[in-house]
Design a protein around this motif. Structure first.
Motif, PDB file in Angstrom:
ATOM      1  N   HIS A   8     -25.215  41.930  -3.082  1.00 21.56           N
ATOM      2  CA  HIS A   8     -24.958  41.858  -4.614  1.00 21.56           C
ATOM      3  C   HIS A   8     -25.658  40.771  -5.057  1.00 21.56           C
ATOM      4  O   HIS A   8     -26.853  40.611  -4.938  1.00 21.56           O
ATOM      5  N   HIS A  49     -21.342  33.698 -13.947  1.00 18.35           N
ATOM      6  CA  HIS A  49     -20.619  34.417 -15.256  1.00 18.35           C
ATOM      7  C   HIS A  49     -19.346  34.928 -14.604  1.00 18.35           C
ATOM      8  O   HIS A  49     -19.245  34.957 -13.480  1.00 18.35           O
ATOM      9  N   ASP A  53     -17.822  41.411 -10.447  1.00 16.73           N
ATOM     10  CA  ASP A  53     -18.625  41.517  -9.124  1.00 16.73           C
ATOM     11  C   ASP A  53     -19.393  39.908  -8.845  1.00 16.73           C
ATOM     12  O   ASP A  53     -20.174  39.941  -8.313  1.00 16.73           O
ATOM     13  N   HIS A  54     -18.977  38.925  -9.745  1.00  9.26           N
ATOM     14  CA  HIS A  54     -19.498  37.612  -9.452  1.00  9.26           C
ATOM     15  C   HIS A  54     -18.505  36.613  -9.176  1.00  9.26           C
ATOM     16  O   HIS A  54     -18.471  35.829  -8.312  1.00  9.26           O
ATOM     17  N   ASP A 143     -27.054  37.724 -13.722  1.00  8.91           N
ATOM     18  CA  ASP A 143     -27.187  39.101 -14.272  1.00  8.91           C
ATOM     19  C   ASP A 143     -27.992  38.890 -15.636  1.00  8.91           C
ATOM     20  O   ASP A 143     -27.357  38.057 -16.395  1.00  8.91           O
ATOM     21  N   HIS A 193     -28.928  42.231  -6.729  1.00  9.64           N
ATOM     22  CA  HIS A 193     -27.907  43.298  -7.803  1.00  9.64           C
ATOM     23  C   HIS A 193     -28.648  44.441  -7.647  1.00  9.64           C
ATOM     24  O   HIS A 193     -28.950  44.889  -8.904  1.00  9.64           O
TER      25      HIS A 193
HETATM   26 MN    MN Z   1     -23.096  41.858 -12.044  1.00  9.48          MN
END
Ligand code: MN
Ligand code: NI
Length: 229
Positions: A8, A49, A53-54, A143, A193
């Motif tokens: 990711h 951020h 998913d981070h 992102d 990502h």
């Molecule tokens: Mn993301």
């Protein structure tokens, strides 16, 4: 320095003197991940951020290791509420000389929040990181969509490695990431990502080949692959 991909947007950077920086540690729940978050022992976590998913495993890793978390103030407040206490808050455009190197928070065209109990908690602006470590310049875009800021970053810095999202839907896709790579004038691009979820499936090999047409080197990493530089 060693750069290692964990899937990711998660990367480890291990400096020459052994400091372990971990960016966006989304391991648990990532179908692409090959390790357990319990095996990561970073000295520092950097968060681009607040999306799930981070932030990922930040609370469990930082609780266990006591590592410092570098993030925007809104995320610091949120994670303080989760019991963490070792932070270095920064904001966009600001840089700081840490003992392991220099970190500047860069703009990202995105959003930043986390959902709890059906409500979105606002977590400040999304960001990327420009890092100067062991004489190399590394850019993790976070992102983001394609933005003019990247031209400015490319003009002002000699970027050795740029980690760029290519998945589309939530971020730049392959076409925009190619434009970003050229704007940044990065010597090496590492795609991120993508392929984690069905809506962000992309062909990284195609991206890599297309970049070569512009003379830009690309290193596609599978989770747990990495390289020294
Ligand atoms: Mn993301
Ligand atoms: Ni996001």
């Amino acid at each position: 320095m060693k750069i290692q991909f964990h899937g990711h947007a998660c990367f480890s950077i291990i400096t020459d003197n052994g400091t372990h920086l971990l960016i966006d540690p989304f391991i648990t729940g990532n179908s692409q991940a090959k390790i357990s978050a319990d095996t990561l022992n970073p000295d520092v976590i950097l968060l681009t951020h607040g999306h799930w998913d981070h932030i990922g495993d930040t609370v469990s890793i930082a609780s266990r290791t006591g590592c410092k978390v570098i993030c925007i103030p809104e995320i610091k407040t949120y994670l303080t509420g989760k019991g963490l206490s070792n932070f270095h808050a920064m904001n966009i455009g600001g840089g700081y000389q840490f003992d392991f190197g220099y970190v500047k928070m860069t703009p990202a065209l995105h959003s930043s929040s986390i959902e709890e109990n059906g409500q979105n908690i606002y977590l400040g602006n999304p960001a990327g990181f420009l890092m100067k470590i062991d004489g190399k310049t590394i850019y993790h875009a976070g992102d983001t969509g394609l933005s003019h800021e990247m031209t400015l970053l490319g003009n002002a810095n000699r970027i050795d490695v740029a980690m760029l999202p290519i998945g589309g839907n939530f971020t730049m896709d392959i076409n925009d990431a190619m434009l970003a790579a050229r704007a940044l004038r990065a010597k090496l691009v590492v795609p991120m990502h993508y392929n984690t979820f069905p809506v962000i499936e992309q062909n990284a090999a195609f991206f890599s080949n297309q970049l070569l047409n512009y003379g830009v080197l690309c290193q596609v990493l599978n989770p747990e692959d990495g390289f020294d530089m």
